[in-house]
Design a protein around this motif. Sequence first.
Motif, PDB file in Angstrom:
ATOM      1  N   GLU A  76      43.652  44.788  27.088  1.00  0.00           N
ATOM      2  CA  GLU A  76      44.316  43.623  27.700  1.00  0.00           C
ATOM      3  C   GLU A  76      45.135  44.052  28.921  1.00  0.00           C
ATOM      4  OE1 GLU A  76      45.093  40.186  26.717  1.00  0.00           O
ATOM      5  OE2 GLU A  76      43.455  40.169  25.269  1.00  0.00           O
ATOM      6  N   TYR A  91      38.822  40.913  33.530  1.00  0.00           N
ATOM      7  CA  TYR A  91      39.646  39.887  32.878  1.00  0.00           C
ATOM      8  C   TYR A  91      38.791  38.711  32.419  1.00  0.00           C
ATOM      9  CZ  TYR A  91      43.301  36.457  32.110  1.00  0.00           C
ATOM     10  OH  TYR A  91      44.116  35.507  31.549  1.00  0.00           O
ATOM     11  N   SER A  95      38.152  37.471  28.648  1.00  0.00           N
ATOM     12  CA  SER A  95      38.478  36.081  28.291  1.00  0.00           C
ATOM     13  C   SER A  95      37.303  35.394  27.609  1.00  0.00           C
ATOM     14  CB  SER A  95      38.886  35.292  29.540  1.00  0.00           C
ATOM     15  OG  SER A  95      40.071  35.818  30.068  1.00  0.00           O
ATOM     16  N   TRP A  98      37.221  36.550  24.064  1.00  0.00           N
ATOM     17  CA  TRP A  98      38.270  35.911  23.257  1.00  0.00           C
ATOM     18  C   TRP A  98      37.925  34.468  22.932  1.00  0.00           C
ATOM     19  CZ3 TRP A  98      40.386  39.051  20.480  1.00  0.00           C
ATOM     20  CH2 TRP A  98      41.032  40.195  20.898  1.00  0.00           C
TER      21      TRP A  98
END
Length: 125
Positions: A76, A91, A95, A98
């Motif tokens: 992260e 990133y 994302s 996630w």
Amino acid sequence: SEEDITNAKFLVKKRYLGHMRFIGELYKGDLISIKIMLMCLPALLENEEASGNNDVDEEKIECFAKLMQVIGYSLEHQSLALKGTGKTDAYENLSTCWRTVETMAGKNKEGGPKVSNRIKFMLQD
């Protein structure tokens, strides 16, 4: 015998979860790049669409969870640092992972792949 088969499965599972921990430690030691990790993580979350059903391989999901226990924090922070320098692909890939995890864990109401409660709670952690 049945007991031997169960014992062999347990040993194999213990071994591949150990491999996930080892890979995570290699990443934390800067021996594996974030780019490679972000190619591997989505592969662990893929469902078996090729076979025509929407089932997931729960062993792969468990590997993902184990790997994220080891590298989640540093992954992260590294992806946020790269985003700060203008390199947003890491990133964005993280994302996407996630969002998939949140769907599997039942946090999103969209009809994602079905996983057992054990895996759901593992992903929520």
